[in-house]
Design a protein around this motif. Sequence first.
Motif, PDB file in Angstrom:
ATOM      1  N   ASP B 150       0.880  -1.178   0.000  1.00 36.03           N
ATOM      2  CA  ASP B 150       0.000   0.000   0.000  1.00 36.03           C
ATOM      3  C   ASP B 150       0.909   1.218   0.000  1.00 36.03           C
ATOM      4  O   ASP B 150       2.066   1.130   0.396  1.00 36.03           O
ATOM      5  N   THR B 152       1.669   4.722   1.613  1.00 38.85           N
ATOM      6  CA  THR B 152       1.375   5.608   2.736  1.00 38.85           C
ATOM      7  C   THR B 152       2.266   6.834   2.626  1.00 38.85           C
ATOM      8  O   THR B 152       3.474   6.692   2.451  1.00 38.85           O
ATOM      9  N   GLU B 200      -7.974   8.526   2.613  1.00 42.38           N
ATOM     10  CA  GLU B 200      -7.568   7.228   2.080  1.00 42.38           C
ATOM     11  C   GLU B 200      -8.294   6.989   0.762  1.00 42.38           C
ATOM     12  O   GLU B 200      -9.513   7.018   0.696  1.00 42.38           O
ATOM     13  N   THR B 201      -7.525   6.835  -0.306  1.00 41.51           N
ATOM     14  CA  THR B 201      -8.125   6.581  -1.615  1.00 41.51           C
ATOM     15  C   THR B 201      -7.470   5.352  -2.216  1.00 41.51           C
ATOM     16  O   THR B 201      -6.707   4.659  -1.564  1.00 41.51           O
ATOM     17  N   ALA B 219      -4.614   0.614  -1.522  1.00 37.77           N
ATOM     18  CA  ALA B 219      -4.956   1.850  -0.825  1.00 37.77           C
ATOM     19  C   ALA B 219      -3.823   2.855  -0.939  1.00 37.77           C
ATOM     20  O   ALA B 219      -2.651   2.493  -0.974  1.00 37.77           O
ATOM     21  N   LYS B 221      -2.832   6.031   1.288  1.00 35.63           N
ATOM     22  CA  LYS B 221      -3.227   6.692   2.530  1.00 35.63           C
ATOM     23  C   LYS B 221      -2.380   7.932   2.743  1.00 35.63           C
ATOM     24  O   LYS B 221      -1.163   7.837   2.847  1.00 35.63           O
TER      25      LYS B 221
END
Lengths: 555, 261, 285
Positions: B150, B152, B200-201, B219, B221
């Motif tokens: 993911d 971040t 969060e997309t 995700a 974030k």
Amino acid sequence: MTTATSTDFHDKSGSTLKEWIFTTDHKRVGVLYLVGAIAAFIVAGIMALGIRLEQMSPGESGLINYFVLDFAKTMPTGTAYNVALYFHGAAMILAFLIPALTGFAANYLVPLMIGAPDVAFPRINALSLWLFWAGILVALMTFFVTDKPDIMWTGYPPYSVTTTANTALYVFTVHLIGFSSILGAVNFLVTIIYMRAPGMGWDQMNIFVWTTFAAFMIQIVFVPVLASAVTLLLFDKYMGTGFFDPTRGGDVLLYQNLFWFYSHPAVYVIFLPAVGLLFDIIATQARNHVFNYKACVYGGIIGILAITGEVWIHHLYIAGMPDWLRIGMMVSTLLISVPVGLLLISLWGTMYKGAIHYNVSMWYAVVCLFLILVGGLTGIPLAITSMTVHLSETSFVHAHFHFIMGLMATFAVFSAVYHWFPKITGRSADSAIAKWALWIKVIGTQVTFWPLFIIGVQGMPRRYWDYAMFPQFETYHTIATAGAFLIAIGVILMVGGWVWSAFYGPKTDSNPWKSKSIEWTHAESPPGPGNFPKPVAVDPYWTPYNYIEWDHDKY
Amino acid sequence: MLKRFETLITAGAAYLLMAGIAVAGTPHAAAPGGIKNPAHEWNIVWEEILWDLWIVGGIFAIVAIWLLVKFRAKSPDQVGSAPPLNLDKALAWALVPAALFMADDFLLAAKGWSLWNLQRTVPANAMEVKVTGNQWYFEYDYGNGVTDTDLTVPVGRPVVLRMTSNDVIHSFGLTEYRVKEDIMPGRITHIWFYPDKPVETAVVCVEFCGNSHSQMTNAVKAVPQADFDAWMAKKLEKKKPAAAAQPAAPAAAEPAKTQTP
Amino acid sequence: MRIGGRYIQALIAMAIVIAAAVPPAANAQYFRRPVSSFDTNVMLIDEKAFLGTKIDPATVLIDQNGKEFLWGDTLGKPVILVLSYYTCDGTCSVINTNLANLLKDVSAVRPGEDYRIITLSFDRHDKLASTSAFKTHLALTGPLAEHWTFATFKTEADLKSQTEKIGFKFFWSPEDRVFLHPGAFLFFSPDSRLIRVLYQDEVAGRDVELAVLDAKQGQFRPREVINFMISLCYSYSYHDGKYVMNIPLFVGFGALGAGLVTLFGSMLIYKRSARLGDKNNVEAV
């Protein structure tokens, strides 16, 4: 002229199957193109229904496997969906739109409009037709092999090389239909240049003849580029070469460049003849001359021809091309609005002070006017590099090109079928059911594609069967799916109406629209062998649109 | 002759007017210190373009409806009565619209170009993350040994992505940040974005890449700096024992591509 | 139908020409020397992992004249970076001499004007004396002497972190009393990103030239149109470590040419025969 006419080869008065198959008569070749194109349209349309059903909700419905004849469900949903998408795209463009416009319409109408007894090389014309049918058969093999092609109509490597699916069917379809197109191009360019009726100058041709001329110029110059690109793809896949493999010195982007170097001009191979048909239909139904003919031809049609080869990078705006190239082609792409704008002004102006006679053909043309607006204007943000950085590969693009090609060009073909139906069959296809079919399709298409514009701007990616990350789009997809089935109902009514009318429709006289164009004024309906009872010649002031004799000294 | 001249003057004047609007309408550089968010700018330019489309489309549509109603045939035998254009009018009807369309094109091109420059100019303080595309997932490498599937990122700091692919062509589509670019084997591409609020997309693969193309997502974030630091510390903590267990750099035999003097 | 027949002949002839041209092209792509299989790859720079990485522009370096400068100062043009060492303990690093020889064959781009060359020492013992001695020892002439900077990292921490950042590995072999290191030329884009890695024993001057063009990242000035064309004609083969002909481009151009020839050829053929036909029919008109 030393050219042979169709009568030299065959007596076409008979109508046995053999005489249809071995025909060299441009009119029968044209009709056979139409039959093949409509068949491809129907199969590809069924794929579209499958695609829409799968997209109706996130997650898999599992229905799509049945659409691609995978009843045992040996393929995962994603792959089955990709096969349907591949076939829908490839067949609609290569086997429906291009053959319907440059096959059916060009074959049937061009020799009749320029007063020629047939095309320049009738036997090569027949060969074109056979190659087209062979292309359709190869495309249909998609459903009967186990490694069904799943590479989209674009076939980008490395995926099309590394996939276990069949790339050869795609390449051979492109080869066959491409070769058919090149032969057709040679034939029609020579026909238009050298076989016009004595006295017919370039500025006296129907707009449709001009657009066909431009479309075939594009085909003959650019199709070989596409053919070479897909051939190298074939070598990469089946002979182990590395033309597009970056680890072995290939250029991974070059295929996309070559592909779009042809395939953007191919958009105009579809757009131009479609608009040409609209010009002739609207001018005839409004009993009026084409507004500003020279601006339309030399500014609009030739203008597009001049720009079309310099804009392909707008299909690669997000493919890491050099910044200056993206900006340069943004400007050239935007400038397409100039020739297209001139075409539209002429098209609109053709109605000015006309006498518009409404019938089903004209109504289709009227709908096309609005489809052109939506399709054309939504192309403008897509021409702008920085806008496309977000819009590219979303449903917005998908809806945009469906409006211009899937709807406008398709409706133009349908309009032409209705308009020239009395010429082809001697009967009229206009009826209440035909009008119902039209309005059902109009509603269906708007219901299908406007939601796609909306969710496209919000980020719905193209070619997605599962959109679990965007559950908020489900309602839109459901509405779009309902619209697709409305379109299907309309198409069934329309095609059924054509078949019925061809045999039982009310008979018409030879010039029901009181047109001034040669195919109506000099030929019977349907025209016999050699097209014209007497050789056609025109005087210097004749045009296909001279509904009123004007004082030539004054104008 | 004079009349033809007038046409050209009209066309030229219209052209200059539109060009002037284009220059005036070009967005100016960012306020000093602040970072201009390309996603916000995108939304602004999009709205302006929509206006442009609605106006042009509206004019054409209204004229079409007027023509279709006004000039419908009153009797079955009626024919059109539009006189042919003389040369002046024909030229005017070609040059004036062409100049107007061109002026609108350059207006849009100017707007598009200035946004493009913003989109392609990576702020100097951007955090760099390496993205690797695989069938069918993205891999993120923060350059300090931390990798994740993911993405971040801290709020308030521009992020630049250095992207490449291990297999086929993918494309990194970030709807929230209005940006996307293809990821290709053997090539490096870049995009940057500015997470200015915690959200969060999802990132989606937007270049067709096979069976699970539509499930190639993860995700993204954007978290406050403090949360990001905590997250990064935790990741590094996890990383440590593994790093210690790794053998030291091998003192292999002299490789062929190693030069000996 | 005489013309039709001749036309078909022409088409078939064209097909044969194309068919004859393709297999050699295909061979050129396919029949390559096999990959060597030894595992010395640990010493190579893992291009896949490190392409696009940056050396920090704020890194402080010291040149052969003892002047401090920033890595960022050298940017704005492509940079060829050589990582080497200057202490001639009986033998010297030959990589610089090799590069100097290769650059003699490079004519499309000129040092200083189009690119810069920097040699950086990864030996922490190299100081100003050995640096300037090394440049003197190399005896460069002309523009190379002027535009080739020899420098050392100011701090050992930078030396370690920046070489690590671009994946450059080296170590001292006490038995051989030499450094083992990849004989690599590193090409940086004007904004400091690593674009290409070439190894000295595999490349020719043309590859160095193309890598410099590659490092421009498509930012060509209008007068460099020829260089842009040259860069299009070749593409980099990771497998061979050098540039190879971009065959599909030539095939594509050939196909475009074939299309144009078909277009104008068909018009010419028909026009000639039509003129003959007109003469025969002149009475009828």
